[in-house]
Scaffold this motif. Structure first.
Motif, PDB file in Angstrom:
ATOM      1  N   VAL A 113      40.559 -22.338  19.066  1.00 20.64           N
ATOM      2  CA  VAL A 113      40.291 -23.770  19.002  1.00 20.64           C
ATOM      3  C   VAL A 113      39.030 -24.055  19.816  1.00 20.64           C
ATOM      4  O   VAL A 113      38.867 -23.527  20.937  1.00 20.64           O
ATOM      5  N   ALA A 114      38.131 -24.863  19.265  1.00 23.83           N
ATOM      6  CA  ALA A 114      36.884 -25.175  19.955  1.00 23.83           C
ATOM      7  C   ALA A 114      37.070 -26.383  20.866  1.00 23.83           C
ATOM      8  O   ALA A 114      37.804 -27.323  20.545  1.00 23.83           O
ATOM      9  N   TYR A 115      36.373 -26.325  22.018  1.00 29.05           N
ATOM     10  CA  TYR A 115      36.357 -27.477  22.924  1.00 29.05           C
ATOM     11  C   TYR A 115      34.929 -27.679  23.412  1.00 29.05           C
ATOM     12  O   TYR A 115      34.294 -26.744  23.913  1.00 29.05           O
ATOM     13  N   THR A 116      34.445 -28.911  23.239  1.00 36.68           N
ATOM     14  CA  THR A 116      33.140 -29.306  23.786  1.00 36.68           C
ATOM     15  C   THR A 116      33.288 -30.658  24.445  1.00 36.68           C
ATOM     16  O   THR A 116      34.075 -31.514  24.000  1.00 36.68           O
ATOM     17  N   PRO A 117      32.560 -30.921  25.527  1.00 32.48           N
ATOM     18  CA  PRO A 117      32.643 -32.232  26.189  1.00 32.48           C
ATOM     19  C   PRO A 117      31.957 -33.306  25.338  1.00 32.48           C
ATOM     20  O   PRO A 117      31.206 -33.019  24.397  1.00 32.48           O
ATOM     21  N   ASN A 118      32.230 -34.579  25.675  1.00 30.70           N
ATOM     22  CA  ASN A 118      31.610 -35.696  24.950  1.00 30.70           C
ATOM     23  C   ASN A 118      30.095 -35.726  25.154  1.00 30.70           C
ATOM     24  O   ASN A 118      29.362 -36.218  24.296  1.00 30.70           O
ATOM     25  N   GLN A 119      29.641 -35.224  26.296  1.00 26.63           N
ATOM     26  CA  GLN A 119      28.220 -35.117  26.576  1.00 26.63           C
ATOM     27  C   GLN A 119      27.996 -33.891  27.451  1.00 26.63           C
ATOM     28  O   GLN A 119      28.942 -33.344  28.019  1.00 26.63           O
ATOM     29  N   ASP A 120      26.750 -33.441  27.532  1.00 30.59           N
ATOM     30  CA  ASP A 120      26.453 -32.253  28.338  1.00 30.59           C
ATOM     31  C   ASP A 120      26.935 -32.462  29.772  1.00 30.59           C
ATOM     32  O   ASP A 120      26.678 -33.523  30.381  1.00 30.59           O
ATOM     33  N   THR A 121      27.624 -31.453  30.285  1.00 28.21           N
ATOM     34  CA  THR A 121      28.201 -31.571  31.629  1.00 28.21           C
ATOM     35  C   THR A 121      27.101 -31.527  32.676  1.00 28.21           C
ATOM     36  O   THR A 121      26.311 -30.561  32.719  1.00 28.21           O
ATOM     37  N   PRO A 122      26.997 -32.555  33.555  1.00 25.21           N
ATOM     38  CA  PRO A 122      25.962 -32.528  34.602  1.00 25.21           C
ATOM     39  C   PRO A 122      26.292 -31.501  35.685  1.00 25.21           C
ATOM     40  O   PRO A 122      27.432 -31.049  35.811  1.00 25.21           O
ATOM     41  N   VAL A 123      25.276 -31.149  36.475  1.00 26.89           N
ATOM     42  CA  VAL A 123      25.439 -30.121  37.506  1.00 26.89           C
ATOM     43  C   VAL A 123      26.447 -30.575  38.564  1.00 26.89           C
ATOM     44  O   VAL A 123      27.240 -29.765  39.077  1.00 26.89           O
ATOM     45  N   GLU A 124      26.452 -31.894  38.922  1.00 25.11           N
ATOM     46  CA  GLU A 124      27.373 -32.370  39.948  1.00 25.11           C
ATOM     47  C   GLU A 124      28.824 -32.166  39.510  1.00 25.11           C
ATOM     48  O   GLU A 124      29.682 -31.743  40.309  1.00 25.11           O
ATOM     49  N   THR A 125      29.094 -32.426  38.240  1.00 28.57           N
ATOM     50  CA  THR A 125      30.459 -32.212  37.729  1.00 28.57           C
ATOM     51  C   THR A 125      30.835 -30.738  37.743  1.00 28.57           C
ATOM     52  O   THR A 125      31.974 -30.370  38.062  1.00 28.57           O
ATOM     53  N   LYS A 126      29.867 -29.884  37.397  1.00 28.10           N
ATOM     54  CA  LYS A 126      30.130 -28.437  37.420  1.00 28.10           C
ATOM     55  C   LYS A 126      30.466 -27.974  38.834  1.00 28.10           C
ATOM     56  O   LYS A 126      31.400 -27.192  39.041  1.00 28.10           O
ATOM     57  N   LEU A 127      29.707 -28.468  39.819  1.00 26.36           N
ATOM     58  CA  LEU A 127      29.974 -28.077  41.208  1.00 26.36           C
ATOM     59  C   LEU A 127      31.341 -28.567  41.665  1.00 26.36           C
ATOM     60  O   LEU A 127      32.060 -27.865  42.387  1.00 26.36           O
ATOM     61  N   ALA A 128      31.713 -29.790  41.247  1.00 25.33           N
ATOM     62  CA  ALA A 128      33.015 -30.317  41.632  1.00 25.33           C
ATOM     63  C   ALA A 128      34.150 -29.526  40.986  1.00 25.33           C
ATOM     64  O   ALA A 128      35.181 -29.261  41.617  1.00 25.33           O
ATOM     65  N   LEU A 129      33.983 -29.131  39.719  1.00 25.53           N
ATOM     66  CA  LEU A 129      35.030 -28.381  39.032  1.00 25.53           C
ATOM     67  C   LEU A 129      35.223 -26.982  39.608  1.00 25.53           C
ATOM     68  O   LEU A 129      36.351 -26.497  39.730  1.00 25.53           O
ATOM     69  N   THR A 130      34.118 -26.331  39.945  1.00 29.56           N
ATOM     70  CA  THR A 130      34.193 -24.922  40.389  1.00 29.56           C
ATOM     71  C   THR A 130      34.324 -24.780  41.889  1.00 29.56           C
ATOM     72  O   THR A 130      34.243 -23.660  42.403  1.00 29.56           O
TER      73      THR A 130
END
Length: 663
Positions: A315-332
């Motif tokens: 199953v494919a999953y893509t975000p509604n918009q390109d994930t910003p760097v701040e969100t990536k840092l918060a997730l990881t």
């Protein structure tokens, strides 16, 4: 043959296998096809009795340390189990988990302080395919047939008694051999001959212990023991070979990164490499598990990631918009990663996992205990309804209306059916498109393969010709090197012979001159020195030899000079050995002269002596030699006369004693 799956689940109630005073007591739960048959408390001895009588399919424990303290005891425990009973550690193999985590995957909760609840949970999750089988023996077994009692010292009937026992052992061995041959198992047989038969028969069967159609036996005279061949260390084999579902994030590019999470959000695999192509990514994911969702950190999934997703039908999953760097840092935050590529892949996987967690929590509330939650969640994510998933997992066909009543089906059921058909139609279209793309790639690859094969044949032919040429050149080079070596050796030999010829010519020219006598120079008065002089200029009859050193001389070299018939030997003179050496040369008849009386002059390997000096010296020596010979002959005759006179006197005395008083 048993049709129902039988499982024993155990957990320690009290005591310990490490204690000698308090032996362990186990809570035993017997399960038949997910239904509890009985529960009770048993000792280790009682447990083995029940295992031998009922022969369950699985014996489930949450830790093998509850039944054995070390590997030796574990081997002994497994040896005592029935061949068809598997020992399963439900918390995993090398990498263990808690029983709570394992039970949570099947939506099972229990009181971890209740041994019966833990035994019940162990049996249930083992019946559902959780855990790992403990493997301690190779696919090889030993069957030993031996005497059950010792012959002893015996009495009058001892021989008949021994023949009876040994004959029984031999007969039992032949019966077992016939059984092994009938089953087609490969084996090796070794007999220990004894009086009247065999004292021991050993069969080495190349099959697992459970596949050998022989059981342990103890009779009056014979006993049969079967055992498996131990492994060097205990191994674990997953009871279920089904891979775990994963949520995968992929960051393509020059450096490709992949991150894999389980459905609970735990990190399973994180990797990045510059040399990783699409096939490498697929292989790495295949080793890690089964991708259920493949996610990207950009709104439009890259073509490479889409091809990987199609390869796994994920199953494919893509975000509604390109994930910003701040969100990536918060997730990881809190996860280890080596570079920004691994961070991007991990953030894509975590973003997809967060989006599905709400649905997963709702499913846990609706799924009854005893179902594989991963399988349920995977099917729901792929588009199936929960009720349909539960029915299929129970392997019960859903109740369907008769064909004539189909138009009157409820609207909700028809809507679900239409949604299902629509989803399947879309999947079929995507698969057909993917198949067309793969076929185009296959054609391109086949064309490339044919082109490369033609180029490879050309290169191979050129290489073969070059190798043949190189081999011939190497062979000729070796021959040339050998000939050069031989030429240098012959040149050295030629120079040596030329020098020798030059010295011989010089010696011959000096011999023609009437004023001086040429002299050959000997470096040492030894056989080795004489051999070197013979090889250099030669030693011939009539030669005059000058020796530079007389130390180490022997009678053998004097004999060699006498055989060569040299005219004379000139020495430097003096020394303690001159008297003995002079006597030896007197005996050999070789004139021994000194350098002072011959006035010899030595230069290198040749020398000159004036003829007016060497001739008189030889003459004087010959006169002395003639005097020496006369004195020696006179001494010999005198000695003979004395011996004769002595012998005659003895005879006269003997004759006078025998003829006393006679004339």
């Amino acid at each position: 043959m048993r049709d129902r799956l039988s499982v024993f689940g155990i957990d320690i109630v009290k005591g310990s296998v490490r204690s000698r005073s308090r032996r362990p007591m186990y809570a035993l739960v017997r399960l038949e096809e997910s239904e509890i048959v009985s529960e009770g408390t048993v000792s280790m001895f009682r447990l083995f009795r029940l295992l031998s009588e009922e022969r369950p399919d699985i014996l489930a424990v949450d830790s093998i340390q509850e039944i054995a303290t070390d590997q030796h005891e574990l081997f002994f425990f497994l040896q005592g189990l029935p061949p068809q009973t598997k020992l399963v550690q439900v918390t995993g193999g090398e990498k263990k988990e808690t029983l709570g985590k394992v039970a949570a995957r099947f939506n099972i909760s229990f009181d971890r302080f209740d041994p019966f609840a833990e035994a019940r949970t162990s049996a249930r999750v083992a019946a559902l395919g959780a855990g790992a089988e403990v493997i301690a023996f190779e696919n090889e077994s030993e069957v030993v047939v031996s005497r059950h009692r010792s012959p002893g010292r015996g009495g009058w009937s001892q021989n008949r008694y021994v023949r009876k026992i040994h004959g029984a052992v031999q007969l039992k061995g032949r019966e077992i051999e016939m059984q092994l041959a009938a089953t087609g198992l490969r084996y090796e047989k070794k007999e220990t001959k004894a009086f009247g038969g065999c004292s021991r028969v050993l069969f080495r069967v190349f099959a697992a212990r459970g596949q050998v159609p022989i059981s342990t036996y103890r009779g009056a005279d014979v006993q049969v023991r079967i055992s498996g061949k131990k492994l060097e260390r205990i191994r674990f084999r997953p009871l279920s070979g089904k891979p775990r579902y994963m949520i995968v994030g992929i960051d393509p590019g020059t450096t490709t990164a992949i991150a894999a999470l389980d459905l609970d959000g735990n990190l399973l695999h994180l990797e990045s490499s510059r040399q990783m192509n699409m096939s490498g990514v697929i292989e790495a994911l295949y080793r890690a598990g089964k991708p259920l969702v493949i996610a990207s950190d950009v709104q439009e999934m890259p073509h490479t990631v889409e091809k990987i997703r199609r390869a796994f039908s994920a199953v494919a999953y893509t975000p509604n918009q390109d994930t910003p760097v701040e969100t990536k840092l918060a997730l990881t935050a809190g996860y280890p990663y080596s570079n920004v590529h691994e961070r991007d892949a991990l953030s894509a996987a975590l973003d997809a996992s967060v989006q599905y967690q709400h649905k997963f929590r709702n499913l846990i509330k609706r799924v009854p205990p005893g179902h594989d939650l991963d399988e349920v969640r995977a099917r729901v994510i792929r588009g199936q309804a929960l009720d349909q998933v539960l029915v299929e997992m129970h392997a019960v066909a859903p109740s369907a209306a008769p064909a004539e009543e189909a138009p009157t089906a409820p609207a909700g059921e028809g809507g679900r059916h239409d949604d299902r058909v629509r989803v399947l139609d879309g999947m079929v279209k995507r698969l057909r498109t993917y198949v067309d793309e793969l076929q185009e790639e296959v054609k391109a690859k086949e064309y490339e393969i044919h082109r490369l094969q033609g180029r490879l044949r050309t290169v191979h032919d050129d290489r073969t010709v070059q190798l043949a040429k190189d081999a011939e050149v190497a062979k000729r080079d070796a021959i040339i090197a050998s000939l050069k070596k031989r030429l240098r050796r012959e040149e050295r030999h030629g120079r040596t012979l030329a020098k020798r010829v030059e010295r011989i010519r010089t010696y011959a020219e000096l011999s023609v001159d009437g004023e001086a006598q040429p002299v050959k120079v000997l470096d040492a008065l030894t056989r080795e020195g004489l051999r070197r002089l013979t090889g250099d200029t030669g030693v011939h009859e009539g030669d005059i030899v000058y020796v530079q050193r007389t130390g180490g001389w022997g009678k053998s070299v004097v004999r060699d000079l006498a055989e060569a018939k040299v005219r004379a030997l000139i020495t430097p003179g003096g020394g303690e050995g001159d008297v003995q050496m002079g006597a030896a040369f007197r005996e050999a008849g070789i004139p021994l002269l000194t350098s002072s009386e011959t006035a010899v002059q030595v230069k290198g390997r040749q020398g000159l002596a004036p003829k007016d000096r060497i001739g008189p010296a030889i003459s004087r020596w010959q006169e002395e030699q003639a005097q020496f010979v006369r004195e020696k002959e006179s001494s010999r005759i005198e000695h003979m006369f004395k011996e004769y006179k002595s012998e005659r006197g003895k005879e006269v005395k003997k004759g006078g004693g025998r003829n006393d008083g006679r004339p």
